[in-house]
Design a protein around this motif. Structure first.
Motif, short mmCIF file in Angstrom:
data_model
loop_
_atom_site.label_atom_id
_atom_site.label_comp_id
_atom_site.label_asym_id
_atom_site.label_seq_id
_atom_site.Cartn_x
_atom_site.Cartn_y
_atom_site.Cartn_z
N UNK A 91 -14.58 -35.38 -7.30
CA UNK A 91 -13.63 -34.26 -8.33
C UNK A 91 -13.53 -33.31 -7.78
N UNK A 92 -12.25 -33.04 -6.64
CA UNK A 92 -12.14 -32.12 -5.78
C UNK A 92 -11.33 -30.90 -7.10
N UNK A 93 -11.23 -30.54 -7.65
CA UNK A 93 -10.82 -29.59 -8.55
C UNK A 93 -12.37 -29.41 -9.01
N UNK A 94 -13.18 -29.58 -9.24
CA UNK A 94 -15.13 -29.56 -9.10
C UNK A 94 -15.49 -28.23 -7.54
N UNK A 95 -14.92 -29.22 -6.70
CA UNK A 95 -15.46 -29.10 -5.70
C UNK A 95 -14.60 -27.72 -5.02
N UNK A 148 -8.18 -33.98 -0.45
CA UNK A 148 -7.59 -32.78 -1.23
C UNK A 148 -6.70 -31.92 -1.64
N UNK A 149 -6.06 -31.92 -2.86
CA UNK A 149 -4.89 -31.56 -3.10
C UNK A 149 -4.43 -32.60 -4.22
N UNK A 150 -3.66 -32.51 -5.61
CA UNK A 150 -3.01 -32.86 -6.57
C UNK A 150 -1.84 -32.06 -6.99
N UNK A 151 -0.49 -33.07 -6.65
CA UNK A 151 -0.74 -34.43 -5.82
C UNK A 151 -1.08 -34.50 -4.39
N UNK A 152 -1.08 -35.31 -3.47
CA UNK A 152 -1.86 -35.13 -2.54
C UNK A 152 -0.34 -34.53 -1.45
N UNK A 192 3.69 -31.93 4.98
CA UNK A 192 3.53 -30.93 3.78
C UNK A 192 2.84 -30.94 2.47
N UNK A 193 2.60 -29.76 1.81
CA UNK A 193 1.60 -30.00 0.07
C UNK A 193 2.95 -29.95 -0.55
N UNK A 194 3.67 -30.34 -0.72
CA UNK A 194 4.04 -30.65 -2.68
C UNK A 194 4.48 -29.15 -3.41
N UNK A 195 3.39 -28.21 -3.06
CA UNK A 195 3.69 -26.88 -3.80
C UNK A 195 3.80 -26.18 -2.34
#
Length: 359
Positions: free
Chosen positions: A193-197, A234-238, A280-283
């Protein structure tokens, strides 16, 4: 002296090499997260540290002492399992103190250690209950309490939150973070889980196919991914990944009229005609401002509450933008999406390695 040294650890099952030379050193108080998808080798590595599996070659040192041929109980570690591993017939008090009981710790000393851990974990009122009378989050607190009372050199966590629902996972993440900040313990924590990491780690080791793809702080992993794999994992959305090539010091998307200036920091990537992947990250995308921009036609917009997730086409390539929830637009409208030059990542199309790593 490092609290934990993992030196060129390899693990082979028959002809299959599961770990392919892992090297990591942890200073006292560090929180290392082993992050990766199923089958990447992260749990195998944790089991080798714990003494539950043997390495084919390499060394593991805890507090400067090699522990490869040392029994798990003598390694000065404590492990928290995904399944809690509580004794159903024992009370919470005895579950927490069981390891101390087996070590013949005197009852008064054992009782104080158990009650101190229970107070820290806010489960003092549960000490007389059995595991069957507890919620999932309470059971996990008991499992953590059992590890705490041993006061080991290194704590090992094997996906401890994966059996909990989303709300409990968030609560327990906060609890583990709070405990680590209070106790300054050394932790190795396995998760997919990337959020935990990102929220727990002082450093993250992103693993893939038995190797560490990148080792760094959460900020480094997120902002400066070394490879395409790390960028998308790593990243959501990727991260958005768009095919591009260099033409006259510009990044050109194929079969479209989209082109962007090549950032100066990628100077060595500027060979004319070189095939790259533009990330490019979505955010990082926005509908107003200055800086580089590209036009994209809206396909789908999904309101999640805190943001509007827009899927759009730039030329013939699909990308995602995370925009403010009240962003005005119409279906099939073309949006101009702006972003900062620093938001651009470039990867070699063949190797998947960040172009910044080549310099």
């Amino acid at each position: 002296m490092s609290a934990l040294d993992i030196e060129n650890i390899r693990k082979t099952y028959g002809d299959v090499e599961t770990l392919k030379g892992i090297d990591v050193s942890l200073e006292s108080g560090e929180f290392l997260v082993l992050l990766g998808s199923s089958g990447c080798g992260k749990s195998t590595l944790l089991n080798i540290i714990a003494g539950l599996a043997e390495a084919t070659s390499g060394d593991v040192r805890i507090g400067g002492r090699s522990v490869l041929r040392v029994h798990p109980k003598d390694r000065d570690i404590a492990m928290v399992f995904q399944s809690y591993a509580l004794y159903p017939n024992l009370t919470v008090h005895r579950n927490i103190g069981f390891g101390l009981e087996m070590r013949k710790v005197p009852a008064p000393e054992r009782d104080k250690a158990v009650r101190d851990a229970a107070k820290l974990l806010q489960i003092e009122n549960l000490l007389d209950r059995k595991p069957s009378q507890l919620s999932g989050g309470q059971r996990q607190r008991v499992a953590i309490g059992r590890a705490l009372v041993r006061k080991p050199e290194v704590f090992l966590f094997d996906e401890p939150l994966s059996n909990l629902d989303a709300k409990l996972r968030m609560e327990m993440r906060t609890e583990i973070k709070r405990l680590h900040q209070m106790l300054k313990t050394t932790v190795v924590y396995v998760t997919h889980d990337q959020i935990e990491a990102m929220t727990l780690a002082s450093r993250i080791a992103v693993m893939r196919d038995g190797r560490i793809e990148q080792l760094g702080t959460p900020e480094e992993i997120y902002n400066s991914p070394a490879t395409l794999y790390v960028a998308t994992f790593v990243g959501a959305p990727p991260m958005n990944l768009l095919k591009a090539s260099v033409q006259d010091n510009r990044l050109v998307l194929p079969d479209s009229d989209v082109s962007l200036p090549l950032p100066v920091r990628f100077g060595k990537a500027a060979a004319n005609g070189r095939d790259l992947i533009l990330g490019i990250r979505p955010e990082a995308l926005r509908t107003a401002g200055s800086g580089p921009s590209l036009e994209a036609g809206v396909e789908v917009a999904e309101l999640t509450g805190p943001e509007l997730v827009v899927t759009a086409l730039a030329g013939n390539q699909r990308l995602t933008a995370c925009l403010p929830p009240r962003t005005p637009f119409r279906d099939s409208e073309k949006l101009t999406l702006f972003f900062d030059e620093e938001a651009i990542h470039l990867f070699d199309a063949q190797t998947g390695i960040s172009c910044l790593r080549e310099q």
